[in-house]
Design a protein around this motif. Structure first.
Motif, PDB file in Angstrom:
ATOM      1  N   SER A  40     -43.151  43.687 -15.068  1.00 11.61           N
ATOM      2  CA  SER A  40     -43.840  42.330 -14.495  1.00 11.61           C
ATOM      3  C   SER A  40     -43.646  42.083 -13.058  1.00 11.61           C
ATOM      4  O   SER A  40     -43.977  41.268 -12.401  1.00 11.61           O
ATOM      5  CB  SER A  40     -43.753  41.240 -15.420  1.00 11.61           C
ATOM      6  N   GLY A  41     -42.757  43.065 -12.387  1.00 13.60           N
ATOM      7  CA  GLY A  41     -42.368  42.992 -10.909  1.00 13.60           C
ATOM      8  C   GLY A  41     -41.301  41.786 -10.745  1.00 13.60           C
ATOM      9  O   GLY A  41     -41.080  41.314  -9.711  1.00 13.60           O
ATOM     10  N   VAL A  42     -40.466  41.280 -11.934  1.00 12.70           N
ATOM     11  CA  VAL A  42     -39.809  40.325 -11.487  1.00 12.70           C
ATOM     12  C   VAL A  42     -38.437  40.918 -11.103  1.00 12.70           C
ATOM     13  O   VAL A  42     -37.815  41.852 -11.717  1.00 12.70           O
ATOM     14  CB  VAL A  42     -39.391  39.506 -12.969  1.00 12.70           C
ATOM     15  N   THR A  43     -37.746  40.341 -10.033  1.00 11.20           N
ATOM     16  CA  THR A  43     -36.500  40.668  -9.373  1.00 11.20           C
ATOM     17  C   THR A  43     -35.620  39.721  -9.375  1.00 11.20           C
ATOM     18  O   THR A  43     -34.385  39.971  -9.308  1.00 11.20           O
ATOM     19  CB  THR A  43     -36.795  40.986  -7.897  1.00 11.20           C
ATOM     20  N   HIS A  44     -35.856  38.469  -9.728  1.00  9.09           N
ATOM     21  CA  HIS A  44     -34.863  37.497  -9.666  1.00  9.09           C
ATOM     22  C   HIS A  44     -35.550  36.593 -10.869  1.00  9.09           C
ATOM     23  O   HIS A  44     -36.433  36.102 -10.985  1.00  9.09           O
ATOM     24  CB  HIS A  44     -34.894  36.653  -8.170  1.00  9.09           C
ATOM     25  N   ILE A  45     -34.183  35.859 -11.581  1.00 13.14           N
ATOM     26  CA  ILE A  45     -34.338  35.085 -12.679  1.00 13.14           C
ATOM     27  C   ILE A  45     -33.606  33.925 -12.241  1.00 13.14           C
ATOM     28  O   ILE A  45     -32.102  34.043 -12.122  1.00 13.14           O
ATOM     29  CB  ILE A  45     -34.279  35.806 -13.932  1.00 13.14           C
ATOM     30  N   TYR A  46     -34.068  32.579 -12.406  1.00 10.12           N
ATOM     31  CA  TYR A  46     -33.172  31.414 -12.249  1.00 10.12           C
ATOM     32  C   TYR A  46     -33.064  30.720 -13.709  1.00 10.12           C
ATOM     33  O   TYR A  46     -34.007  30.507 -14.448  1.00 10.12           O
ATOM     34  CB  TYR A  46     -33.699  30.375 -11.353  1.00 10.12           C
ATOM     35  N   ASN A  47     -32.109  30.388 -13.916  1.00  8.39           N
ATOM     36  CA  ASN A  47     -31.543  29.457 -15.212  1.00  8.39           C
ATOM     37  C   ASN A  47     -31.187  28.176 -15.066  1.00  8.39           C
ATOM     38  O   ASN A  47     -30.018  28.141 -14.845  1.00  8.39           O
ATOM     39  CB  ASN A  47     -30.722  30.241 -16.065  1.00  8.39           C
ATOM     40  N   GLU A 172     -48.137  35.640 -17.126  1.00  6.42           N
ATOM     41  CA  GLU A 172     -48.226  36.593 -16.141  1.00  6.42           C
ATOM     42  C   GLU A 172     -47.194  37.839 -16.865  1.00  6.42           C
ATOM     43  O   GLU A 172     -47.383  38.871 -15.993  1.00  6.42           O
ATOM     44  CB  GLU A 172     -47.883  36.262 -14.676  1.00  6.42           C
ATOM     45  N   LEU A 173     -46.409  37.560 -17.322  1.00  4.08           N
ATOM     46  CA  LEU A 173     -45.366  38.476 -17.808  1.00  4.08           C
ATOM     47  C   LEU A 173     -46.080  39.649 -18.755  1.00  4.08           C
ATOM     48  O   LEU A 173     -46.724  39.199 -19.727  1.00  4.08           O
ATOM     49  CB  LEU A 173     -44.265  37.923 -18.656  1.00  4.08           C
ATOM     50  N   LYS A 174     -45.544  40.878 -18.658  1.00  4.61           N
ATOM     51  CA  LYS A 174     -46.465  41.486 -19.654  1.00  4.61           C
ATOM     52  C   LYS A 174     -45.955  41.633 -21.027  1.00  4.61           C
ATOM     53  O   LYS A 174     -44.817  41.811 -21.142  1.00  4.61           O
ATOM     54  CB  LYS A 174     -46.181  43.097 -19.046  1.00  4.61           C
TER      55      LYS A 174
END
Length: 218
Positions: A40-47, A172-174
């Motif tokens: 899905s092109g995600v490079t950064h995830i914040y928690n 938007e996530l696959k």
């Protein structure tokens, strides 16, 4: 000398609704962090449940009560709202000045250069959060009155970003979808098992089922 025990020592430790929610969401966030979002092109995830733990836990334990009859559900943290304050739709001024919540917010491990975490020092306004909370404030007058029967929560605790810094929402996530086998679905009445096998192959999960072989029409 024998130790003295009172009835208090024998009582089970019960958690409040807010404490139970915090336990569940921590496990959920951990599970979600283990998934691969690169397609899905995600490079950064914040928690923010983690790095904004202090204000987040204040919000949940203070306002998530057994008297709740109405639950408003959002998607996931916004870049200038919960991402900064740990509170759903958490526009800084509303969280600080109306909800009376403030607390330490630390930096996430993999901070996006275009989406710095400034916590309550963030001067960007979460417009949707400001509109949302202002509406609830005008209806209720006080947080105490509002949260007597209502609570606000996101069904996903994580924030996803592309390399550009663009926010990626859960829709938007696959995500793979398995066609429903109900006979009400006309497509399911034509080779449903074969279609299901194709879906599993596309998702790369067929190999997890050792007894699953190629499916052909009867």
């Amino acid at each position: 000398m024998a130790a003295a025990f009172t009835e208090q020592h024998l009582l089970p430790v019960t958690k409040t609704v807010g404490q139970l929610v915090l336990t569940i969401e921590k496990e959920l966030a951990g599970s979600l962090l283990g998934l691969n979002y690169s397609d899905s092109g995600v490079t950064h995830i914040y928690n923010p449940v983690d790095y904004a733990r202090v204000p987040h836990e204040i919000f949940v334990t203070k306002f998530c009560k057994e008297t709740i009859s109405t639950l408003l559900i959002g998607m996931n943290p916004g870049p200038w709202g919960m991402v900064q304050t740990g509170v759903p739709f958490g526009e800084v001024s509303i969280v600080r000045d109306w909800l009376n919540i403030i607390g330490e917010v630390i930096k996430p491990a993999n901070e996006h250069p275009k989406r710095p975490i400034l916590g309550f020092q963030c001067h960007r306004s979460e417009i949707s959060g400001k509109r949302f909370w202002a509406f609830l404030r005008d209806l209720s007058g006080t947080p105490e009155r509002l949260f007597e029967t209502l609570f606000m929560y996101n069904y996903c605790p994580l924030s996803f970003m592309k390399i550009s810094g663009k926010n990626v929402t859960p829709p938007e996530l696959k995500v793979g979808l398995l066609m429903h086998p109900s006979p009400i679905n006309p497509r399911a009445n034509k080779n449903w098992a074969e279609e299901a096998k194709k879906t599993f192959d596309q998702l790369g999960i067929s190999g997890y089922f050792s007894n699953l072989h190629d499916v052909t029409d009867a």
